[in-house]
Design a protein around this motif. Structure first.
Motif: not given
Length: 222
Positions: A2-3, A23, A25
């Motif tokens: 995840s970013y 979250e 990604d």
């Protein structure tokens, strides 16, 4: 990976309560919702400009806030570029000096995005000696974006980047943002009411209403 992993709870003196968890990604994520729903507050919490009463925020693989573990990384150490809705350029500095302020904030000379390449990508060459008061809204937005990029961010926050711009200027700013994303591949969270911005830039849309996440999907929710 995840970013961004965001979890926060905060009650304001007005009675408004933010209770949000999400979250992503995706390289570009849009955070959407009506005015007053808490979108800018979430950006400010990610950047470290506001602290939630409870929560945990992880950007990339770095925990920047964890209230339970008493982790609170200061804003200048989070390596997060923030382009504010009102741009917040320094009026007494030229465009070049505004940009180089971002470079100084980097703290690692020679690291990150090259100044000359950024000037080229954002078409800022002819503006370098001007002051913010002599720039159009679109030009100011490009300078603000450039300054945020020159801190060598690991994550980028864009708060209504096309606000107060007419349609032709809005389309040009979207062109520049798309160019930046293609060039440097910096994970980005964008707050926008503009459907075209969401459809063009984002691959995930998170819808926020009254401080809570309503839904999060790949397709546009606008």
């Amino acid at each position: 990976m995840s970013y961004l992993d965001f979890r926060a709870s905060h009650r304001f003196s007005t009675g408004f309560r933010l209770e949000a968890e999400f979250e992503t990604d995706q390289l570009v994520t849009a955070l959407c919702g009506p005015s007053g729903s808490g979108k800018t507050t979430i950006l400010e919490m990610i950047a470290g400009l506001k602290q939630p009463h409870q929560g945990r925020i992880e950007v990339g693989r770095k925990v920047v806030l964890d209230r339970q573990r008493r982790i609170m990384v200061p804003p200048e150490r989070r390596r997060i570029g923030f382009v504010f809705q009102d741009r917040r350029l320094f009026p007494h500095l030229t465009v070049e000096s505004n940009l180089r302020f971002g470079r100084r904030q980097n703290g690692r000379p020679g690291d990150g995005i090259r100044f000359d390449r950024l000037v080229e990508v954002l078409d800022l060459g002819r503006l370098l000696t001007r002051y913010p008061r002599n720039l159009s809204g679109g030009e100011q937005q490009r300078v603000a974006l450039g300054r945020a990029l020159l801190i060598h961010p690991e994550f980028l926050l864009l708060d209504e980047p096309t606000a107060a711009l007419d349609e032709p200027l809005r389309d040009r700013i979207l062109d520049y943002i798309a160019r930046v994303i293609d060039e440097w591949r910096i994970p980005t969270l964008i707050v926008s009411h503009v459907r075209e911005a969401v459809l063009r830039l984002a691959t995930r849309t998170i819808l926020l209403n009254q401080g809570r996440i309503v839904t999060s999907e790949s397709a546009s929710l606008l």
